[in-house]
Design a protein around this motif. Structure first.
Motif, PDB file in Angstrom:
ATOM      1  N   THR A 178      -1.980  -8.282  -3.741  1.00  0.00           N
ATOM      2  CA  THR A 178      -3.099  -8.950  -3.352  1.00  0.00           C
ATOM      3  C   THR A 178      -4.075  -8.549  -1.994  1.00  0.00           C
ATOM      4  OG1 THR A 178      -3.046 -10.466  -5.174  1.00  0.00           O
ATOM      5  CG2 THR A 178      -4.992 -10.689  -3.335  1.00  0.00           C
ATOM      6  N   ALA A 179      -2.982  -8.342  -0.924  1.00  0.00           N
ATOM      7  CA  ALA A 179      -3.123  -7.925   0.175  1.00  0.00           C
ATOM      8  C   ALA A 179      -3.389  -6.938   0.581  1.00  0.00           C
ATOM      9  CB  ALA A 179      -1.905  -8.568   1.028  1.00  0.00           C
ATOM     10  N   LEU A 180      -2.958  -5.684   0.369  1.00  0.00           N
ATOM     11  CA  LEU A 180      -3.207  -4.046  -0.040  1.00  0.00           C
ATOM     12  C   LEU A 180      -4.101  -3.695  -0.387  1.00  0.00           C
ATOM     13  CD1 LEU A 180       0.543  -2.924  -0.894  1.00  0.00           C
ATOM     14  CD2 LEU A 180      -0.641  -2.808   1.355  1.00  0.00           C
ATOM     15  N   ALA A 181      -4.646  -4.353  -1.408  1.00  0.00           N
ATOM     16  CA  ALA A 181      -5.861  -4.488  -1.955  1.00  0.00           C
ATOM     17  C   ALA A 181      -7.227  -4.615  -0.923  1.00  0.00           C
ATOM     18  CB  ALA A 181      -6.422  -5.165  -3.643  1.00  0.00           C
ATOM     19  N   SER A 182      -7.005  -5.326  -0.281  1.00  0.00           N
ATOM     20  CA  SER A 182      -8.445  -5.388   1.524  1.00  0.00           C
ATOM     21  C   SER A 182      -7.382  -5.140   2.303  1.00  0.00           C
ATOM     22  CB  SER A 182      -8.594  -7.421   0.920  1.00  0.00           C
ATOM     23  OG  SER A 182      -7.771  -7.971   0.963  1.00  0.00           O
ATOM     24  N   ALA A 183      -6.683  -4.537   2.666  1.00  0.00           N
ATOM     25  CA  ALA A 183      -6.367  -3.993   3.916  1.00  0.00           C
ATOM     26  C   ALA A 183      -7.340  -3.224   4.876  1.00  0.00           C
ATOM     27  CB  ALA A 183      -4.867  -2.899   3.523  1.00  0.00           C
ATOM     28  N   PRO A 184      -6.430  -3.542   6.263  1.00  0.00           N
ATOM     29  CA  PRO A 184      -7.743  -3.178   6.770  1.00  0.00           C
ATOM     30  C   PRO A 184      -7.733  -1.539   6.613  1.00  0.00           C
ATOM     31  CG  PRO A 184      -6.434  -3.820   7.980  1.00  0.00           C
ATOM     32  CD  PRO A 184      -6.372  -4.062   6.646  1.00  0.00           C
ATOM     33  N   ARG A 185      -6.672  -0.180   5.918  1.00  0.00           N
ATOM     34  CA  ARG A 185      -6.832   0.864   5.562  1.00  0.00           C
ATOM     35  C   ARG A 185      -6.661   0.603   4.164  1.00  0.00           C
ATOM     36  NH1 ARG A 185      -1.895   1.818   8.109  1.00  0.00           N
ATOM     37  NH2 ARG A 185      -1.601   4.353   6.415  1.00  0.00           N
ATOM     38  N   GLU A 186      -7.250   1.770   3.652  1.00  0.00           N
ATOM     39  CA  GLU A 186      -6.983   1.816   2.143  1.00  0.00           C
ATOM     40  C   GLU A 186      -6.056   2.241   1.125  1.00  0.00           C
ATOM     41  OE1 GLU A 186     -10.032   5.344  -0.498  1.00  0.00           O
ATOM     42  OE2 GLU A 186     -10.957   3.601   0.789  1.00  0.00           O
ATOM     43  N   ASP A 187      -5.587   3.903   2.292  1.00  0.00           N
ATOM     44  CA  ASP A 187      -4.803   4.274   2.092  1.00  0.00           C
ATOM     45  C   ASP A 187      -3.419   3.796   2.829  1.00  0.00           C
ATOM     46  OD1 ASP A 187      -4.279   5.113   4.773  1.00  0.00           O
ATOM     47  OD2 ASP A 187      -3.837   7.191   4.362  1.00  0.00           O
ATOM     48  N   GLN A 188      -3.780   1.612   2.837  1.00  0.00           N
ATOM     49  CA  GLN A 188      -2.255   1.125   3.167  1.00  0.00           C
ATOM     50  C   GLN A 188      -1.263   1.543   2.051  1.00  0.00           C
ATOM     51  OE1 GLN A 188      -4.066  -1.239   6.500  1.00  0.00           O
ATOM     52  NE2 GLN A 188      -1.763  -2.079   6.455  1.00  0.00           N
ATOM     53  N   ALA A 189       0.269   0.972   3.021  1.00  0.00           N
ATOM     54  CA  ALA A 189       1.375   1.530   2.197  1.00  0.00           C
ATOM     55  C   ALA A 189       2.391   0.639   2.567  1.00  0.00           C
ATOM     56  CB  ALA A 189       2.220   2.516   1.698  1.00  0.00           C
ATOM     57  N   VAL A 190       2.706  -0.207   1.527  1.00  0.00           N
ATOM     58  CA  VAL A 190       4.990  -0.789   1.909  1.00  0.00           C
ATOM     59  C   VAL A 190       5.172  -1.102   0.675  1.00  0.00           C
ATOM     60  CG1 VAL A 190       6.016  -3.166   1.232  1.00  0.00           C
ATOM     61  CG2 VAL A 190       3.098  -3.590   2.142  1.00  0.00           C
ATOM     62  N   PHE A 191       6.965  -0.331   1.344  1.00  0.00           N
ATOM     63  CA  PHE A 191       7.610  -0.019   0.518  1.00  0.00           C
ATOM     64  C   PHE A 191       8.908  -1.334   0.549  1.00  0.00           C
ATOM     65  CE2 PHE A 191      12.144   1.695   0.354  1.00  0.00           C
ATOM     66  CZ  PHE A 191      11.663   2.015  -0.797  1.00  0.00           C
TER      67      PHE A 191
END
Lengths: 248, 248, 248, 248
Positions: free
Chosen positions: B90-103
């Motif tokens: 959910t947090a990634l969906a509204s992250a500052p950058r569109e292509d932001q990544a968490v691994f």
């Protein structure tokens, strides 16, 4: 030349013994008997040592008969209880020959006997110890009798040395830690392709000692059977365990 | 040059990450923060990738904050539930950058990841399969999460291939056959001197395949952490498992 | 039901194939031929697939004859040179049937084939790699062809990934470091009791991956032979290596 | 409480000894000295046993000085020649105390010492024997001194038992069969991630015995160092080898 008769000669183990006796330079085959044959055909005249490899239900009777015949016996059949062993001792006490001998081995594989023996020596120097046995998937009992024996060997060595219990912080386990035999965890693997294998793991800070026996097939028992055949007659009475015939 | 910040830099794993980042030719250390430090000091200006190695109780909050800062994150902390993972998505969906990544990786040791992967490929070709994991005796859970995962991997491969259950004639057992995970027997050894090891045994008539991973110390995680640091930014969104970054 | 004829049926391997074909649910034995028998008795009417397990000196002629008979062939005999393989390809080009197939495998043990395949995948992720093969002491060549193949597999994967040579500070050695095959050290153990075993060791800082194949007896080849029998006809032309029939 | 001084306290091994002496319940640290420090500060008043862990170029001088100081010495430094050992014996003959003791061990890892010892016991019962040692790739000598020692141990046991040479039908080999030490093949693996490991393989028809020592880090030497510290004073004169302090 040691004259060797085989009882259970048509069984898988017995058949291997017949071959091993024929192949060895210092043994020759006397009689090869099986179920239904008359064991009293075996006498001191034709036989020095009998190798008995049958099944637990008939082995005691066979051995008692053979003692009565005045010959020394090497027994490979399993399933010996204290009560049965006492009957053998009683029979030996009134045997035809004064120095008559019976030898029973739970395991004839030299690698397995040495693994157990080495585990007993090493155990007192290591904080941790576990036993992993691996067998073919047709085996009905788990863990193996050999693994249970090794666990007891380790446990006794640790007690004699005053060691604390093995360290183990496990809080949650669904059964993966194995069976605890006298304080030692024993694991049994069943895998198609394997025959009979045992691994003893001993651990200290920063180091591990692994002792492993691989018995790939029935042939693994033959060096031990021949060792017993060569040594049984110089050990009057009842002897249990191949380690008695190794120079350890 | 990839600019890497470390969160949890004073912890045992984090300290190792700091060293690995300093040593590698294509990474350089940006910020090394620990408990009490202000994570908003980490920004896209000073940091390309953050490595988060803390404890389960604070990791989710850290990751959510870091997503808000607009940086990519490699997470080594364990304890991720489906609910927590959903919060990250959910947090990634509204992250500052569109292509932001968490691994997020349950295990960074390449040998462990490959053992699991190979077990999955091989499983369908073997009649028998068992898993033995071995760890230091301070570990509180048994079997390891990695071993449970491998058992599931094997079980799924067997089901997909339509294999029958593993053969096992065991009739009497006091616990030595281990924990059955999805039909696969899993054994856990605890031994002083060991760190984290896993062995997968696969058997057919006459043959055995053994795949074994030995993680001797925390250093075993560093090649995997660096692999993740180098690959995370080209995989937008949430990625779970180091196998996603291996060319398998 | 696949109708299988066996050429070399009285040999040790051929005899095992006859047994395996009889035992499997989806294959049935057609003809069992040996030296001196007329191979032209084998025809598409009585046979779908021929398994050829003879000796290098006669195998090429056998295969060429069988191609001329219009049947598909699985070859277990070793000793194939590039020149011999070209003759097979030429014969296939003018074979009676357009989609006729020949399959040759250097090794039918699935565990050995997978060990080689996994080594190739894993090699690029590890700094170090060595190969140890172990065989019975009657083997005349060292190292085994399989070990040499695995060393090449590893070397090619390392080159493709641009890895540096394996680290090795050895200054003084009397031969213990083994044979260097394409930059990879290969060691050969010869030990009574063993059959055919291969171990691939891969190392990184703090971790090790071990992939090991144990072929305890000839039975280890049968699952691979049956796999080839089932797959050969759907692979027209010449196919080399069992990995082509695995879903890898 | 045994008062222990450490010479070479700033070295990697010496630093570990300081920690082990502080941790053990029955030892306490007296002096921790290093290069440049005055060894004559060590006296029977402040020290029962000195542990010397330096480098071969200075170790003999250190030991001679310490003998002159009237204290017992445990030496972990390697590189001892017969000539150097003779100088130690001479110095002990005119030492201040009549029952003064020096102990030198080529290897302090209990698992390594037991592996060598067990190999010697088992060797006479097996047709085949080989040694495989595995170390980190920074090691400059191959094979290890420990592996050479084990090969000699095995060879001597075989000779004493009148065994024939190990069976080996190898006709073509490019070096894979390793280094032959006293008739025993020795192989050396060098792999990143490993530390110091030795495996002894013993084979008979149908069976294998494997004895393996894993020394994962320097901590593996500490139980052996403490064992030596506790036993050195009850063994006047020069004693070589940790096996002298084990109840074997």
């Amino acid at each position: 030349m040691i004259k060797v008769s085989v009882v259970g000669a048509k069984g898988r183990m017995g058949g291997n013994v017949v071959g091993a006796v024929n192949d060895a330079a210092d043994t020759e085959l006397a009689l090869a008997l099986d179920a239904g044959d008359d064991l009293t055909r075996i006498t001191p005249e034709n036989t020095d040592v009998v190798v008995e490899f049958t099944v637990p239900s008939v082995s005691l009777d066979n051995v008692l008969t053979l003692i009565g015949q005045g010959v020394d016996v090497v027994v490979g059949t399993t399933g010996w209880t204290d009560e049965k062993l006492d009957q053998v001792r009683t029979a030996l006490a009134s045997a035809p020959r004064e120095d008559q001998a019976v030898f029973i081995a739970p395991n004839f594989a030299i690698s397995a006997v040495l693994t157990d023996y080495f585990a007993g020596i090493a155990a007192k120097y290591f904080e941790s110890a576990e036993v992993v046995e691996m067998h073919h998937p047709n085996k009905v009992d788990a863990p193996s009798g050999t693994a249970i024996h090794t666990a007891h060997t380790i446990a006794e060595a640790r007690k004699a040395a005053g060691l604390a219990p093995v360290p183990d912080a496990t809080e949650t386990d669904g059964g993966s830690r194995g069976q605890v035999v006298d304080g030692i965890h024993v694991h049994a693997v069943r895998l198609r392709g394997l025959n009979a294998h045992e691994e003893v793991l001993l651990g200290n800070p920063g180091e591990q000692l692994v002792i492993r026996s691989d018995c790939f097939d029935r042939g693994s028992f033959m060096p031990g059977v021949l060792l017993a055949v060569r040594n049984v007659s110089s050990h009057p009475g009842l002897t249990i365990g191949l380690d008695n015939f190794l120079s350890l």
